[in-house]
Design a protein around this motif. Structure first.
Motif, PDB file in Angstrom:
ATOM      1  N   ALA A   1       0.075  10.209  -3.635  1.00  0.00           N
ATOM      2  CA  ALA A   1       0.164  11.523  -2.987  1.00  0.00           C
ATOM      3  C   ALA A   1       0.660  12.562  -3.976  1.00  0.00           C
ATOM      4  CB  ALA A   1       1.103  11.443  -1.786  1.00  0.00           C
ATOM      5  N   ARG A   2       1.590  12.174  -4.830  1.00  0.00           N
ATOM      6  CA  ARG A   2       2.121  13.110  -5.823  1.00  0.00           C
ATOM      7  C   ARG A   2       1.116  13.355  -6.946  1.00  0.00           C
ATOM      8  NH1 ARG A   2       6.574  10.377  -3.271  1.00  0.00           N
ATOM      9  NH2 ARG A   2       8.507  11.620  -3.219  1.00  0.00           N
TER      10      ARG A   2
ATOM     11  N   GLU B   1       0.808  -1.218   0.000  1.00  0.00           N
ATOM     12  CA  GLU B   1       0.000   0.000   0.000  1.00  0.00           C
ATOM     13  C   GLU B   1       0.844   1.272   0.000  1.00  0.00           C
ATOM     14  OE1 GLU B   1      -2.120   0.685   3.581  1.00  0.00           O
ATOM     15  OE2 GLU B   1      -3.605   2.001   2.673  1.00  0.00           O
ATOM     16  N   ALA B   2       1.900   1.298   0.827  1.00  0.00           N
ATOM     17  CA  ALA B   2       2.699   2.527   0.927  1.00  0.00           C
ATOM     18  C   ALA B   2       3.365   2.841  -0.405  1.00  0.00           C
ATOM     19  CB  ALA B   2       3.734   2.402   2.044  1.00  0.00           C
ATOM     20  N   HIS B   3       3.766   1.768  -1.135  1.00  0.00           N
ATOM     21  CA  HIS B   3       4.313   1.988  -2.476  1.00  0.00           C
ATOM     22  C   HIS B   3       3.307   2.777  -3.314  1.00  0.00           C
ATOM     23  CE1 HIS B   3       7.142  -1.162  -1.350  1.00  0.00           C
ATOM     24  NE2 HIS B   3       7.787  -1.045  -2.492  1.00  0.00           N
TER      25      HIS B   3
ATOM     26  N   LEU C   1       0.715   4.546  -2.290  1.00  0.00           N
ATOM     27  CA  LEU C   1       0.415   5.879  -1.740  1.00  0.00           C
ATOM     28  C   LEU C   1       1.510   6.889  -2.067  1.00  0.00           C
ATOM     29  CD1 LEU C   1      -1.041   4.945   1.780  1.00  0.00           C
ATOM     30  CD2 LEU C   1      -2.286   5.923  -0.188  1.00  0.00           C
ATOM     31  N   SER C   2       2.768   6.421  -2.127  1.00  0.00           N
ATOM     32  CA  SER C   2       3.860   7.359  -2.415  1.00  0.00           C
ATOM     33  C   SER C   2       3.703   7.937  -3.823  1.00  0.00           C
ATOM     34  CB  SER C   2       5.226   6.689  -2.247  1.00  0.00           C
ATOM     35  OG  SER C   2       5.488   5.770  -3.300  1.00  0.00           O
ATOM     36  N   VAL C   3       3.112   7.156  -4.714  1.00  0.00           N
ATOM     37  CA  VAL C   3       2.817   7.662  -6.061  1.00  0.00           C
ATOM     38  C   VAL C   3       1.535   8.505  -6.025  1.00  0.00           C
ATOM     39  CG1 VAL C   3       2.257   6.996  -8.430  1.00  0.00           C
ATOM     40  CG2 VAL C   3       3.969   5.689  -7.132  1.00  0.00           C
TER      41      VAL C   3
END
Lengths: 433, 433
Positions: free
Chosen positions: A426-427, A418-420, A422-424
């Motif tokens: 968010a941008r 999930e964090a992978h 989300l890091s995309v």
């Protein structure tokens, strides 16, 4: 007697397979001893190295005396004859010239999505070269290991070379000097590998270790692999000669013997389309064995591991050669290049009757540290890339991220990372928001 | 709590060294078990593999059922959504485009002595890609391993992927299909590595094995190294972010968490010139950890192995980064390229705020199989050269041998290798005689 095989024998395939599967070297079980030596050097550093050197090399050193001083090196190399020096310098120059074009190119480009991509090559900061002592202390190997490292741009080059009973080979020191080696230590065995990998108060650790050695050295290299890079675990030397009719049997005999004389476990094989040549070479080997200095070693290698194989044609020769995947391959047939093109699996190829393998050991230019034991199927001789590494580079613009980011997010979700995603995301939200 | 370090603390160096030396993963001592498994597979082939698969994966197979049939693959990949398929295809296309220019060039030239020299690159004939099963079964890794092999020209590509309790990930099969994998076997662990290295009746041996795996797989790869080539022994994932003031703390937090969520042993480090940003990122991590699906894993990684380091300036940042030699390096400072040029030791570099590391995991193009545990000091991420090898070529003319042969003869004599010298001398005598 060496093995004689002919394609028209009924059991040819079975006997060839047997030859291929032959275990030439009993792996000494030194792994536990080596594990102990490495642990000792890690725990006690210089003290452990000094004790082990006293025990194995019968040499009492102090920490300060482990390295050859500049004065000691100068005194030793002064003993080398001008002719030997000139030969070493010619070899070094030719090895340098061959390896220089191996320096790889960096790359960078911008693709259709607007992403800047590329890579960058950089040398390892420090490399350690293991040089065996005693009988197998070869100055040519110092050049073959050190020069590619130097061409790569390695900042610090360290040689370890044991000097049993204090006996030093001045040519080894001269070769180190010519190649630009920075430090030379009179230590060897697993303790030298451990010192190079983990460092001691006296010896700063290196990032990569190359060079041949005995069973202890090989086991130590396998154990420190990961902590540092290593080149390969080398086995006994091998040569395969493929020759057609009309070659000089004595030349081929000498080429075969030049591997056989290395080591009783070495292997020399002739494949020929001409049965008469096969017999003539075997006879010539016996003649040469009567007078050769190292006839006991070479004779044992030839008897135990040698082979003469008569084949139907060169297509069959190529097929067998690919299965052998020889360290050294000499091709002495009418169209050498055509046959070479049919044999992808070889460490180094020597073309034509005027290219004895020994040229490649010293002054040809290509490296003589080559993949043994069929590993030419998947690995290369030592080269400049062994002392470099590639860093990949990527830079996205907002537009590039818009174009390819959603696919990354989707794949991240499919992998439950999930964090992978989300890091995309968010941008992307910033761009869309 | 993660480690907080600031350059103005008296014990900064000691605490940084401690962080660097931290042992994040207890190496499970599985080596003896793995030795037994390899010996068993070598001795009993398919039977051993099937028994071990039943024991470890709770899956009863027959030899004929080890491989996925074309029909089975078709049925599985039919379950993949069009969106997931499109994302995988985009990833594959971009990975292919990035790796294609990595194909190396052959070389050949004639030097001043008249010697023809050069080298030739050829692919390994067969490669095996290990794909973990269960939670860490990543289709993206199939692409990252298989596509460089395909670009290299590997003739036969084999995937082994365990399917514990028979559970299959259809995306893994689709990725294998997209990448052009030839055979997929539902086996895993050390038994899969042994089968790939030594072959069984059902599985032909390969020449090179790549891909990540658990402690058993890692130990097995170390043991079969030499028999086949291997890529590396991968450790837990790591990320280092270097950021200056003015970055979004939440973006950095997510980037750090995208490594932390892989594995409790993963490590995420922020180096910043701005103490306030450091605190804000740590706070943002805590906020995200409240809702993240994998918050237990990511939280443990961040608490146990995470770090925020405040540095004096970017020169100090670069020095620390080179000592860390991170697998992944994100650079988010004003002049990213200038800082990147100061950091040779990194597996992959992601430049600027619009390049989250997750882009590199999937669709950026560069490989995501990268050197961990400081091995970026001496090794590279997976690339096309990992599936190729270089054969050196040399051809002497009589004139070339006259020019350089005597030096070879002299060096051979100095190394007490008489037959080496004679093999040159016999030819020189013919020229002179």
């Amino acid at each position: 007697m060496p093995v004689f095989l002919s394609f028209d024998e009924a059991d040819f395939e079975a006997r060839f397979a047997q030859l291929l599967g032959m275990k030439r070297e009993e792996a000494e079980d030194v792994d536990q001893a080596v594990a102990g030596i490495i642990a000792d050097v890690r725990a006690r550093g210089d003290d452990a190295v000094l004790e082990l050197t006293a025990r194995y090399d019968r040499l009492e050193l102090t920490a300060a005396g482990m390295a050859f001083s500049a004065a000691e090196i100068a005194a030793e190399v002064a003993r080398v004859s001008p002719e030997d020096r000139a030969a070493l310098e010619l070899a070094a120059e030719r090895i340098r010239a061959y390896h220089a074009p191996q320096r790889p190119e960096d790359a960078s480009w911008v693709d259709a999505a607007g992403a800047s991509l590329g890579w960058r090559w950089t040398p390892v900061s420090a490399a350690g070269l293991y040089v065996p002592g005693g009988l197998a202390s070869y100055p040519s190997s110092v050049l073959m290991n050190a020069i590619p490292a130097k061409v790569a741009g390695v900042g610090r080059l360290v040689v370890t070379c044991p000097t049993p009973d204090g006996v030093v080979n001045p040519l080894v020191l001269l070769a180190a000097q010519i190649a630009g080696v920075d430090e030379v230590y009179r230590i060897g065995g697993a303790q030298a590998i451990a010192a190079l990998a983990y460092g001691t108060d006296t010896i700063a650790p290196v990032d990569k270790i190359t060079g041949p050695g005995n069973a202890f050295v090989a086991a130590a290299k396998r154990r420190v692999f990961g902590r540092v890079g290593i080149d390969m675990i080398a086995g006994p030397s091998e040569i395969l000669v493929i020759a057609d009719a009309g070659n000089d049997p004595d030349w081929i005999a000498l080429d075969l013997l030049s591997q056989a004389e290395h080591d009783q476990s070495a292997q020399a094989i002739l494949i020929t389309t001409d049965a008469a040549l096969g017999k003539a070479v075997a006879a010539a080997v016996e003649v040469r064995l009567q007078t050769l200095e190292r006839r006991e070693i070479a004779g044992a290698s030839w008897r135990d591991n040698g082979a003469v194989i008569v084949v139907r044609d060169l297509v069959q020769a190529a097929a067998l050669a690919n299965r052998i995947a020889p360290e050294h391959l000499e091709i002495m047939v009418e169209d050498c290049e055509a046959l070479a093109a049919m044999i992808p699996h070889a460490g180094a190829i020597f073309l034509g009757p005027w290219t004895p393998e020994a040229i490649g050991d010293y002054v040809g230019g290509p490296n003589h540290v080559l993949p043994t034991a069929r590993s030419a199927r998947f690995s290369s001789g030592l080269n400049v890339l062994d002392f470099m590494k590639r860093t990949t580079m990527a830079r996205m613009t907002p537009e590039a991220l818009k174009a390819i980011g959603p696919a990354a997010e989707r794949l991240a979700i499919s992998e439950s990372l999930e964090a992978h995603g989300l890091s995309v995301r968010a941008r992307l939200d910033r761009l869309n928001g």
